[in-house]
Design a protein around this motif. Structure first.
Motif, PDB file in Angstrom:
ATOM      1  N   HIS A 120       0.822  -1.213   0.000  1.00 19.00           N
ATOM      2  CA  HIS A 120       0.000   0.000   0.000  1.00 19.00           C
ATOM      3  C   HIS A 120       0.854   1.260   0.000  1.00 19.00           C
ATOM      4  N   LEU A 124       0.478   4.570  -2.236  1.00 17.06           N
ATOM      5  CA  LEU A 124       0.518   5.926  -1.707  1.00 17.06           C
ATOM      6  C   LEU A 124       1.417   6.816  -2.561  1.00 17.06           C
ATOM      7  N   ALA A 137      -7.435   0.485  -2.051  1.00 19.41           N
ATOM      8  CA  ALA A 137      -6.555  -0.272  -1.148  1.00 19.41           C
ATOM      9  C   ALA A 137      -7.353  -1.424  -0.548  1.00 19.41           C
ATOM     10  N   TYR A 162       1.720   5.018   8.368  1.00 21.34           N
ATOM     11  CA  TYR A 162       1.399   4.646   6.993  1.00 21.34           C
ATOM     12  C   TYR A 162      -0.075   4.276   6.836  1.00 21.34           C
ATOM     13  N   GLN A 163      -0.650   3.604   7.816  1.00 25.88           N
ATOM     14  CA  GLN A 163      -2.065   3.262   7.736  1.00 25.88           C
ATOM     15  C   GLN A 163      -2.910   4.528   7.632  1.00 25.88           C
ATOM     16  N   VAL A 166      -2.540   6.041   4.158  1.00 26.07           N
ATOM     17  CA  VAL A 166      -3.253   5.256   3.147  1.00 26.07           C
ATOM     18  C   VAL A 166      -4.756   5.479   3.258  1.00 26.07           C
ATOM     19  N   ALA A 170      -6.285   7.071  -0.173  1.00 22.67           N
ATOM     20  CA  ALA A 170      -6.942   6.120  -1.085  1.00 22.67           C
ATOM     21  C   ALA A 170      -8.354   6.593  -1.411  1.00 22.67           C
TER      22      ALA A 170
END
Length: 218
Positions: A120, A124, A137, A162-163, A166, A170
């Motif tokens: 993912h 990004l 995603a 990062y989560q 994303v 997304a």
């Protein structure tokens, strides 16, 4: 419509993710101009999977020497203490290959699949490079909230970072169960929740004809 699937695993690699994505590809390839960008297999794998999963729309991405060295080296415990996941470096290889293909052939939608979740991260970066590109995603498992993760303070922080990026960038977030959505989403605002779709795991019923006949005999 041109669609790119970005996944570390795909047949003949013997991973659950390979089978899952191959089912989606089987039923979508006739509706879209669909291609899969995946890692070059490290071993022969399960060639029987290719009987129902043609690979004429697959682009294999070789791992860089650095990626191979890190993945194949010992010290998994140390790597898990430092990297978001063990395949983190491969997302650079994936990004470079996908970027080159999009610049050459164009694309309307990319779909990134985890595990590994660092796939993912490539999505990004592609979304940043191509802002008009639609990005879906796909999560079969929770990311940070997965109870089987063995994060330390650093790896939990970087994966949470990062989560969040994303989820924010997304265009669509796809989960395979409502239970996963309920686990992951409580702390996120409604603007993130509106991106969610639930796509349960599927199977090809045609592969189970012999099983159905066997049941009738009993």
């Amino acid at each position: 419509m041109k669609v790119l699937f970005l996944s570390y695993a795909y047949p003949p690699q013997k991973y659950p993710r390979s089978i899952q994505i191959s089912h989606l590809v089987q039923f979508l390839r006739d509706k879209f101009e669909l291609q899969i960008i995946t890692a070059t297999p490290d071993m022969v794998g399960d060639l029987s999977m290719l009987r129902f999963t043609p690979t004429n729309n697959v682009v294999n991405v070789d791992k860089s020497y650095v990626t191979k060295f890190i993945e194949e080296s010992k010290g998994h415990r140390l790597k898990l203490m430092l990297l978001p996941d063990l395949s983190y470096l491969w997302h650079f290889d994936l990004y470079n290959a996908a970027k080159a293909k999009i610049e050459r052939d164009g694309a309307d939608i990319i779909v990134t699949f985890g595990q590994p979740m660092s796939s993912h991260i490539a999505g990004l970066k592609l979304k940043k490079r191509f802002p008009k590109l639609k990005w879906f995603a796909h999560f079969s498992d929770p990311w940070v909230d997965n109870i089987f993760n063995d994060y330390n303070i650093w790896t939990k922080f970087i994966n949470r970072y990062y989560q969040n990026k994303v989820f924010n960038k997304a265009d669509k977030l796809i989960f395979t169960s409502q239970e996963t959505i309920d686990l992951v989403m409580p702390t996120y605002p409604n603007r993130i929740r509106t991106k969610i779709s639930c796509l349960p795991h599927s199977y090809n019923a045609d592969l189970f004809n012999d099983v159905a006949k066997l049941d009738k005999n009993f």
